[in-house]
Design a protein around this motif. Structure first.
Motif, PDB file in Angstrom:
ATOM      1  N   PRO A   1     -24.861  16.318-123.629  1.00  0.00           N
ATOM      2  CA  PRO A   1     -25.015  15.778-122.981  1.00  0.00           C
ATOM      3  C   PRO A   1     -23.681  15.360-123.039  1.00  0.00           C
ATOM      4  O   PRO A   1     -22.528  15.287-123.425  1.00  0.00           O
ATOM      5  N   ASP A   2     -23.353  14.488-121.587  1.00  0.00           N
ATOM      6  CA  ASP A   2     -21.475  14.446-121.703  1.00  0.00           C
ATOM      7  C   ASP A   2     -21.045  12.623-121.892  1.00  0.00           C
ATOM      8  O   ASP A   2     -22.219  11.591-121.701  1.00  0.00           O
TER       9      ASP A   2
ATOM     10  N   LEU B   1     -26.867   8.257-123.765  1.00  0.00           N
ATOM     11  CA  LEU B   1     -27.934   8.659-124.372  1.00  0.00           C
ATOM     12  C   LEU B   1     -29.705   8.785-123.720  1.00  0.00           C
ATOM     13  O   LEU B   1     -29.912   9.166-124.295  1.00  0.00           O
ATOM     14  N   LYS B   2     -29.289   8.103-122.437  1.00  0.00           N
ATOM     15  CA  LYS B   2     -30.533   8.415-121.983  1.00  0.00           C
ATOM     16  C   LYS B   2     -30.594   9.933-121.411  1.00  0.00           C
ATOM     17  O   LYS B   2     -31.847  11.005-121.719  1.00  0.00           O
ATOM     18  N   THR B   3     -29.550  10.356-121.209  1.00  0.00           N
ATOM     19  CA  THR B   3     -29.547  11.570-120.893  1.00  0.00           C
ATOM     20  C   THR B   3     -30.131  12.782-122.260  1.00  0.00           C
ATOM     21  O   THR B   3     -30.503  14.394-121.592  1.00  0.00           O
TER      22      THR B   3
ATOM     23  N   TYR C   1     -29.993   1.105-124.570  1.00  0.00           N
ATOM     24  CA  TYR C   1     -29.352   1.245-123.530  1.00  0.00           C
ATOM     25  C   TYR C   1     -28.390   0.824-123.158  1.00  0.00           C
ATOM     26  O   TYR C   1     -27.758   1.614-122.502  1.00  0.00           O
ATOM     27  N   GLU C   2     -28.483  -0.028-122.852  1.00  0.00           N
ATOM     28  CA  GLU C   2     -27.664  -0.856-122.419  1.00  0.00           C
ATOM     29  C   GLU C   2     -26.813  -0.915-122.935  1.00  0.00           C
ATOM     30  O   GLU C   2     -25.796  -1.583-123.050  1.00  0.00           O
ATOM     31  N   ILE C   3     -26.744  -1.961-124.537  1.00  0.00           N
ATOM     32  CA  ILE C   3     -26.212  -1.867-125.582  1.00  0.00           C
ATOM     33  C   ILE C   3     -25.196  -0.524-126.382  1.00  0.00           C
ATOM     34  O   ILE C   3     -23.856  -1.208-125.984  1.00  0.00           O
TER      35      ILE C   3
ATOM     36  N   ILE D   1     -34.240  10.942-133.881  1.00  0.00           N
ATOM     37  CA  ILE D   1     -34.860   9.797-133.034  1.00  0.00           C
ATOM     38  C   ILE D   1     -35.081   9.323-131.754  1.00  0.00           C
ATOM     39  O   ILE D   1     -34.193   9.613-131.084  1.00  0.00           O
ATOM     40  N   GLU D   2     -35.652   9.438-130.770  1.00  0.00           N
ATOM     41  CA  GLU D   2     -35.791   8.633-130.129  1.00  0.00           C
ATOM     42  C   GLU D   2     -35.458   6.981-130.396  1.00  0.00           C
ATOM     43  O   GLU D   2     -35.895   6.016-131.003  1.00  0.00           O
TER      44      GLU D   2
END
Length: 556
Positions: free
Chosen positions: A9-10, A17-19, A286-288, A522-523
């Motif tokens: 991922p870029d 992180l989601k990608t 994912y927001e932090i 891990i996710e």
């Protein structure tokens, strides 16, 4: 299995992180297919289950599993068609409430043959089991060494023979080992089940040092598989096996009952404290978090997504701020946490008449005062018998004249020393970068973590990609100029792009996981659940009582 390389991922993307997590899920789905439909059909044609089907019937219904090494051999051995998960599944899971390490050959992948990474993966599983005193269950179905790579499989200390050495040592250590042969078990691989405490074998399986063809070539004797080493022969004549089972189903049922009958290992207990939900939700990670090295985030806020609410107590909060040290609980289990702070922090230094002066600490960098603080905290966790979680996102130790004169090497060595000598379980979680000596100080693979985890998109290498690429470029350009080559701007750009691409591939955490540097990716939003499982496993690791924690000579 689809072996097409999946892109990294870029890291500058706002949703990097989601990608990375979406790519990770796709990777896992592909890896779980093993050798693909043809391999599965071949197993079923022989009346045998696949490795993952066997695991599903063996472990407790509905129980969570903790698979280690899923990425082993990822994108390796391409000349031979690849080896998904290195042709073996290793997972920690409850059987009758007892956590066990289960090692299952995947016969859909090259008939379960041993590649170099197969050996390393099994040895790592044995190491975890020995550290945590987990019963070992081997589901054997393998054709033995993958002969085209025999020189990388056979002789060394992290190769085939080490597995059998470990069988013997683990048995002497009083840790239960049970092997169930449910297919082929030939050549040197035959020693693994026979070195275990208990041995089961299904009808139609084979156990022998040399197959019919080799026997014919070696001594001229003609013999079929069953007469040479079938289950009936080993049950009635050689006396090698303890239980003769008609098929996989019966064998796995017997294996479960044998685990029940062992009283050296007890079922898991409940956490000592109440389970309290974290202050923030897992999805808020994912927001932090930011994967962009140019951006900051607060590690304390990130920890709040998986630490029990109101259990967090930061140690020396106002000192050595580039490293966070804290006592906390996760899922009701106490632990110590050492984590890299990924935002700018202030550092106060002694001054003269004008009073203390102030400096800024860069995000993710380990300074002298933070290394000293962490060393003291790690020693205290050993005194308190607390497992330690290292949460890593670091570029390494601070460099430069001032830092060197202040003693950064001395303080870094002190942190490495006290961490290396821990008697408590160490769990490593790489969430971002793990570079250079920072990897060492934060309990990288070389420092015996009980379990090492990582997020998708994490990076691990001797230095960051940009710095490494430019350093390697200067070396390459110097060599070309000595050969009389002219380097224009276009060639300079092309060389830098090629070197950067190669280095980025190598620092991708999947590259490291393929080679066994990480146990489990891990996710991110499931980090709390993963750490709860990791801490459950850690409870089985014995900790010496009394004053047994010692360090080497410390530079102070």
């Amino acid at each position: 299995m689809n072996d097409t390389p999946t892109p990294a991922p870029d890291e500058t993307s706002t949703n990097a992180l989601k990608t990375a997590t979406e790519i990770f899920r796709a990777d896992l789905e592909s890896i779980a297919q093993g050798g693909g439909p043809k391999g599965v059909d071949r197993q079923h044609h022989h009346g045998r289950l696949t490795a993952r089907e066997r695991l599903a019937k063996l472990i407790d219904t509905g129980a969570s599993t903790f698979e280690c090494g899923a990425y082993s051999a990822w994108h390796m051995y391409q000349n031979y068609g690849g080896a998904p998960a290195a042709g073996v599944v290793t997972t920690i899971a409850p059987v009758g409430g007892k956590l066990c390490m289960i090692i299952a050959n995947d016969a859909t992948v090259k008939a379960g043959a041993f590649f170099p990474m197969t050996c390393k993966k099994i040895i790592r599983a044995q190491t975890i089991a020995q550290m945590a005193r987990l019963p070992l269950l081997y589901l054997v179905d393998s054709a033995g060494v993958f002969l085209p790579l025999q020189e990388d499989v056979f002789p060394d200390t992290d190769d085939f023979g080490r597995i059998f050495r470990n069988n013997a040592v683990i048995s002497a250590d009083g840790i239960m080992q049970i092997a169930a042969i449910m297919g082929n078990c030939v050549a040197g691989g035959g020693y693994l089940p026979v070195l275990c405490d208990t041995l089961l074998m299904t009808e139609g399986s084979g156990l022998y040092l040399a197959g019919p063809a080799l026997v014919k070539a070696a001594i001229g004797q003609e013999v079929d598989n069953e007469e040479l080493g079938g289950a009936t022969i080993h049950a009635e004549i050689s006396g090698t096996i303890d239980f003769h089972e008609p098929d996989d189903e019966a064998c796995l049922k017997r294996l479960r009952n044998l685990v029940h009958s062992d009283m050296r290992h007890t079922p898991l207990g409940e956490p000592p404290f109440e389970y309290v939900a974290p202050r923030l939700k897992g999805e808020e990670i994912y927001e932090i978090y930011s994967a962009d090295p140019a951006q900051q985030y607060d590690m304390v806020e990130l920890l709040a997504c998986f630490v029990d609410d109101e259990s967090y107590h930061e140690y020396k909060e106002d000192y050595g701020k580039s490293l966070i040290c804290a006592y906390a609980r996760i899922g009701g289990r106490p632990l110590g946490i050492v984590a890299n702070q990924r935002k700018l922090t202030t550092k106060k230094m002694p001054g003269g008449k004008a009073g203390p002066s102030t400096a800024m600490n860069m995000p993710g960098v380990i300074y002298v005062d933070s290394a000293d603080k962490a060393s003291r905290f790690i020693m205290d966790c050993n005194q308190k018998k607390l497992p330690i979680l290292f949460v890593t996102d670091t570029t390494g130790f601070m460099v430069g004249r001032d830092s060197e004169q202040e003693g950064i090497i001395r303080s870094g060595a002190k942190m490495v020393n006290v961490m290396s000598n821990c008697i408590v379980p160490k769990i490593s979680l790489i969430v971002g970068g793990s570079f250079g000596a920072g990897n060492y100080a934060m309990c990288g693979r070389a420092f015996d973590p009980l379990l090492s985890l990582a997020w998708p998109g994490a990076r691990c290498s001797v230095m960051g990609g940009a710095q490494a690429a430019n350093t390697l470029l200067q070396i390459d350009i110097g060599a070309r100029k000595r050969r009389g080559e002219e380097i224009d701007a276009k060639m300079h750009e092309e060389l830098l792009a090629a070197i950067t691409e190669s280095y980025n591939e190598q620092q991708d955490i999947r590259y490291g996981a393929a080679r066994g540097w990480v146990d489990r990716i891990i996710e991110p939003h499931k980090t709390r659940e993963e750490l709860i499982q990791a801490l459950q496993i850690a409870t089985t690791m014995p900790i010496s009582e009394g004053g047994s924690y010692r360090t080497g000579v410390l530079q102070v």
